[in-house]
Design an enzyme around this catalytic site. Structure first.
Site, PDB file in Angstrom:
ATOM      1  N   LYS A 177       1.178  -1.490  -0.069  1.00  0.00           N
ATOM      2  CA  LYS A 177       0.127  -0.067   0.295  1.00  0.00           C
ATOM      3  C   LYS A 177       1.049   1.247   0.231  1.00  0.00           C
ATOM      4  CE  LYS A 177      -2.441   3.323   1.775  1.00  0.00           C
ATOM      5  NZ  LYS A 177      -1.549   4.624   1.838  1.00  0.00           N
ATOM      6  N   GLU A 252       9.408   2.348  10.900  1.00  0.00           N
ATOM      7  CA  GLU A 252      10.460   3.046  11.107  1.00  0.00           C
ATOM      8  C   GLU A 252       9.871   4.239  11.402  1.00  0.00           C
ATOM      9  OE1 GLU A 252      13.801   4.182  10.948  1.00  0.00           O
ATOM     10  OE2 GLU A 252      13.909   2.115  10.325  1.00  0.00           O
ATOM     11  N   CYS A 286      13.427  11.513   6.592  1.00  0.00           N
ATOM     12  CA  CYS A 286      13.138  10.785   8.216  1.00  0.00           C
ATOM     13  C   CYS A 286      14.717  11.136   8.971  1.00  0.00           C
ATOM     14  CB  CYS A 286      13.405   9.550   8.589  1.00  0.00           C
ATOM     15  SG  CYS A 286      11.582   8.951   7.273  1.00  0.00           S
ATOM     16  N   GLU A 387       9.376  16.644  15.338  1.00  0.00           N
ATOM     17  CA  GLU A 387       9.107  16.346  14.073  1.00  0.00           C
ATOM     18  C   GLU A 387       8.695  17.687  13.343  1.00  0.00           C
ATOM     19  OE1 GLU A 387       8.912  13.305  11.789  1.00  0.00           O
ATOM     20  OE2 GLU A 387      11.005  12.855  10.876  1.00  0.00           O
TER      21      GLU A 387
END
Ligand code: UN1
Length: 497
Positions: A177, A252, A286, A387
């Site tokens: 997906k 992750e 990331c 973040e």
């Protein structure tokens, strides 16, 4: 400008629309009017069809010798090499990263395919002595079955390839997906696998939204392992639902990575690193360096140098080779990134440059944000903790190595940290004390290579690693086999001498 072709889900080797007939569009972040394609907005019934196709294909693929599976991956590597430029251009159009970086993204997929093709001939287990006579023990890896892969838009070819190649090499059947912002990149990557000879149904693609198609994949009982890269918020939901169903879940998640510049470090080299890691991919990695922790003696010069470089960066459509910083992926993210500028100002940080949506000329066609720097940032501020996933860098001052390490370790995340120093003793202390899955010395926080494990500690994940030979651990089970050729009953722990 756009053919806006309709694309399908890949189920059992056929490209098919969503059962509901619903669709969504993928548009270019550099130009809202450039429609890249129309894709099925899938629901649970499409996911079930894909999982059923994978289940049917699994036994044949499992029985295919691993070196033969590796050959399919090797052909995929070759096709990716031939299509590198086309794929890179598509990527720049669909998600915005500048061409130079898009080529690197495709290269990372080629590297991963090459590596995994080689693993096809290295299916090593262990041979272990038994405590009993005339008995031998060994281990081998087995595939898990049907695995679900959920991938982000920021590395739309590389990250799916980090998951697809090892999962397939290990003998699993897959349902992918991909992110709804980059469906065509994913479709083109999977086409390569089909052309390389992967049998129908071994890889399936279900397009759509996370809360619909993604959630259905996570919850499907026949999907025994899930590999997810994305936000910490969604990762937590995947882990909770997957945990309830006792699935193997590899996550992750986010990062709040920092570059540490000590007073003996190379100032210019650190500025080069901060520009690349802070503003490269428009900060949407990331591994991006969204914090720079600088010794108080250098902080003024560092901030001035970074400001000059940030202000000289050319922002625009990444298809123009001169452009250095592309757009933000979509309007929602643009607003989120901008909202953090208000947060920083309210918290009392000093806005050095940027902090604005860019709309002049052609920039108004897409979602562009000025490279942004905050100085006088305290490590506990939200802009130094959360973040942002945009081109916003916080500069934090520190008095010593110990204080810099404490600041670097002060977030919930632990993906990538870096230190600039010329002192070998300090470098080794930093390598040991920095709480991250990846540590760099005299290099920025981005630049992971596929032959090493990739992943983070603390809130960045749940202990799994991608890439390198460890990648197979995510996608295989170990079986321990005991063979007794003594011809009599031998009892472990009892009939030992
Ligand atoms: C990511 O940001 O999700 O080290 C992956 C790097 C790249 C991979 C980044 N090789 O920045």
């Amino acid at each position: 400008m756009s053919d806006a072709a309709e694309h399908g889900n890949l189920i059992g080797g056929e490209w098919v629309p969503a059962r509901s007939g619903r669709t969504f569009t993928s548009t270019s972040p550099a130009d809202r009017e450039d429609v890249v394609g129309v894709f099925p907005r899938s629901g649970a019934e499409d996911v079930t069809a894909a999982v059923d196709a994978a289940r049917r294909a699994f036994p044949g693929w499992r029985a295919t010798p691993q070196p033969a599976r590796g050959e399919v991956v090797r052909r995929a590597a070759q096709l990716l090499r031939e299509r590198k430029e086309d794929l890179a251009r598509l990527m720049t159009r669909e998600m915005g990263k500048v061409l130079l970086e898009a080529r690197g993204d495709v290269q990372e997929a080629i590297d991963m395919a090459d590596y995994m093709a080689g693993e096809g001939r290295r299916p090593f287990g262990e041979t272990v002595p038994s405590e009993l006579t005339d008995k031998v023990c060994f281990t081998w890896r087995e595939p898990i079955g049907v695995v679900g892969l959920i991938t982000p838009w920021n590395f739309p070819v590389a990250i799916p390839s980090w998951k697809l190649f090892p999962a397939l090499l290990a003998g699993n059947a897959v349902v992918l997906k991909p992110a709804e912002d980059t469906p065509l990149c994913a479709a083109r990557l999977v086409e390569v696998l089909l052309e390389a000879g992967l049998p129908p149904g071994v890889v399936n693609v279900v397009h759509g939204l996370g809360e619909e198609a993604g959630a259905a994949l996570v919850a499907h009982p026949d999907v025994r392992a899930l590999s997810f890269t994305g936000s910490a918020e969604v990762g937590r939901q995947v882990a909770a639902r997957g945990g309830e169903l006792l699935k193997r879940v590899s996550l992750e998640l986010g990062g709040k990575n920092a570059i540490v510049l000590l007073d003996d470090g190379d100032l210019d080299l650190a500025i080069d690193g901060a520009v690349w890691a802070g503003f490269g991919t428009t900060g949407q990695r990331c591994t991006a360096a969204s914090r720079v922790i600088v010794h108080r003696r250098l902080v003024g010069d560092f901030t001035d140098g970074l400001k000059a470089r940030a202000e000289s960066l050319r922002v625009g459509n990444g298809l123009d080779e001169r452009v250095e910083v592309g757009p933000i992926i979509n309007d929602r993210q643009l607003r989120r990134v901008h909202s953090y500028t208000a947060v920083g100002v309210t918290e009392g940080a000093r806005l050095v440059t940027g902090g604005a949506v860019l709309e002049q000329g052609d920039l108004g066609r897409g979602h562009f944000y000025a490279p942004t720097i905050f100085a006088d940032v305290r490590p506990g501020m939200r802009i130094a903790q959360e973040e942002i996933f945009g081109p916003t860098v916080s500069v934090i001052a520190a008095e010593s190595l110990d204080e810099a390490i404490a600041h670097a370790n002060s977030t919930v995340y632990g993906l990538s940290l870096s230190v600039y120093t010329r002192d070998v003793n300090r470098a080794f202390r930093a390598m040991r004390e920095l709480q991250a899955g990846i540590v760099y010395v005299n290099a920025p926080t981005i630049g992971a290579e596929i032959q090493l494990p990739f992943g983070g500690v603390k809130g960045t994940g749940n202990g799994h690693r991608e890439a390198g030979s460890r990648a197979l651990d995510e996608f295989s089970e170990w079986k321990s086999v005991y063979v007794d050729y003594s011809g009599r009953l031998q009892r472990a722990q009892i009939d030992t001498n």
